[in-house]
Design an enzyme around this catalytic site. Structure first.
Site, PDB file in Angstrom:
ATOM      1  N   ASN A 118      44.828  65.712  16.520  1.00 63.95           N
ATOM      2  CA  ASN A 118      45.337  67.353  16.463  1.00 63.95           C
ATOM      3  C   ASN A 118      47.268  67.343  16.417  1.00 63.95           C
ATOM      4  OD1 ASN A 118      43.220  68.713  16.823  1.00 63.95           O
ATOM      5  ND2 ASN A 118      42.864  67.389  18.274  1.00 63.95           N
TER       6      ASN A 118
ATOM      7  N   GLU B  37      48.272  60.319  35.330  1.00 61.87           N
ATOM      8  CA  GLU B  37      48.251  59.167  36.704  1.00 61.87           C
ATOM      9  C   GLU B  37      46.597  58.871  36.288  1.00 61.87           C
ATOM     10  OE1 GLU B  37      48.414  58.412  41.088  1.00 61.87           O
ATOM     11  OE2 GLU B  37      48.887  60.424  40.386  1.00 61.87           O
TER      12      GLU B  37
ATOM     13  N   CYS C  17      44.853  55.949  46.012  1.00 62.48           N
ATOM     14  CA  CYS C  17      45.410  55.396  45.384  1.00 62.48           C
ATOM     15  C   CYS C  17      46.537  54.178  46.223  1.00 62.48           C
ATOM     16  CB  CYS C  17      47.054  55.840  44.828  1.00 62.48           C
ATOM     17  SG  CYS C  17      46.838  58.216  44.067  1.00 62.48           S
TER      18      CYS C  17
END
Length: 327
Positions: A280, A293, A327
């Site tokens: 787009n 992330e 994480c």
């Protein structure tokens, strides 16, 4: 017009409470857990500062006990998402032109509310809605989120202070402005602190935001949105729109005024967003800034001087604490 010089001092990390037996924070948290379990709630969308309800709802359940229903939340469709874009655009000029220190005070106030009278409420919501223990909830939705709200305004100040050198007879100055459009934020299930950070960080520097919380973290994210409103966040600056990912992609990500995309989640989803933006690219008013992330576990390199017992404990926690979803 104010001509004062305002400065935020370097914050300190929010102290972590231990929730030890007999402590007041433990008693308050247990009472709040019981209250939320006994009182399911209805979570609306918040668009342009108004509570919006659609004909489409979904349940919020405890991941660790699917028989316990925490309430229901309304799901935004195409009409509500377009309305949220309009609200973000309508709020943009006044918000961007507000003095940076006035914007900062809203988020600093939110940090005080979070760590003060709403501490037990947010921690309980994180425990029930995202299956965290008291310590995990405390370091996530309380301490880390409060640190984002306090350190980020300080870092905004430090960015604004960065100015070019001058030359003879010339005073060079730089003014920072928001992006040409709105920011889309998609936040994850595993950290309410990230849920709060991804929409507020761009808002601090004058952007308006559409915030799609994870469908499995709506409760704590909604309570944080309420804190922002109580702290003085103007209507339309952040629009809270729980919705299906496919609808958000179709309506929001492909919209010509999307100027930024702030994301934490899976690599596959972010790759899909990147492809969609590329397809787009000729439609956008400006080139969207993409920040993502994504998931993955790290290698661990161990020095021969390491404490093996402490190392072993850290490896096990890193791999399996919170079901390995950190994480």
């Amino acid at each position: 017009m104010s001509n004062g010089y305002f400065q935020i001092t370097l914050p300190e990390n929010e102290p972590v409470k231990g929730y030890l037996p007999g402590s007041p924070e433990r008693a308050a948290l247990k009472a709040e857990l019981d209250r939320q379990l006994a009182n399911p709630i209805e979570v609306p969308m918040i668009i342009g500062g108004k509570e919006i309800r659609s004909g489409n709802k979904a349940k919020m359940i405890c991941p660790h006990d699917h028989q316990k229903v925490l309430g229901e939340y309304y799901i935004a469709g195409e009409a509500e998402l377009l309305r949220a874009i309009e609200a973000a655009e309508a709020a943009k000029a006044e918000w961007e032109n507000m003095s940076w220190e006035h914007r900062a005070t809203i988020f600093l106030k939110a940090a005080d509310l979070l760590t003060g009278k709403y501490r037990a409420k947010l921690a309980a919501a994180c425990m029930l809605g995202q299956s965290k223990n008291p310590y995990q909830a405390e370091i996530d939705v309380i301490c880390e989120l409060a640190d984002f709200l306090r350190f980020n305004p300080y870092y905004v100040q430090e960015i604004y202070k960065q100015q070019p050198n001058n030359s003879a007879g010339v005073w060079n100055r730089v003014e920072y402005r928001a992006l040409d459009g709105f920011v889309a934020a998609i936040t994850p299930f595993n950290f309410t602190s990230i849920g709060g950070n991804l929409p507020t960080a761009p808002a601090m520097v004058g952007n308006t935001v559409l915030w799609k919380p994870s469908s499995t973290a709506v409760l704590s994210n909604y309570y944080f949105m309420q804190i922002l409103i109580e702290a003085g966040l103007p209507a339309g600056v952040i629009n809270f729109v729980p919705c299906k990912g496919v609808d958000f992609g179709k309506v929001v990500v492909s919209h010509p005024k999307m100027a930024g995309f702030h994301f934490t989640g899976s690599t596959a989803v972010f790759n899909g967003i990147w492809n969609q933006v590329g397809a787009n690219i000729d439609k956008y008013v400006t080139y969207p800034r993409l920040v993502g992330e994504t998931g993955g576990k790290d290698f661990i390199f161990v020095h021969e001087s390491a404490d093996i017992e402490a190392l072993t404990c850290a490896i096990v926690l890193g791999a399996f604490e919170y079901q390995g979803q950190k994480c």
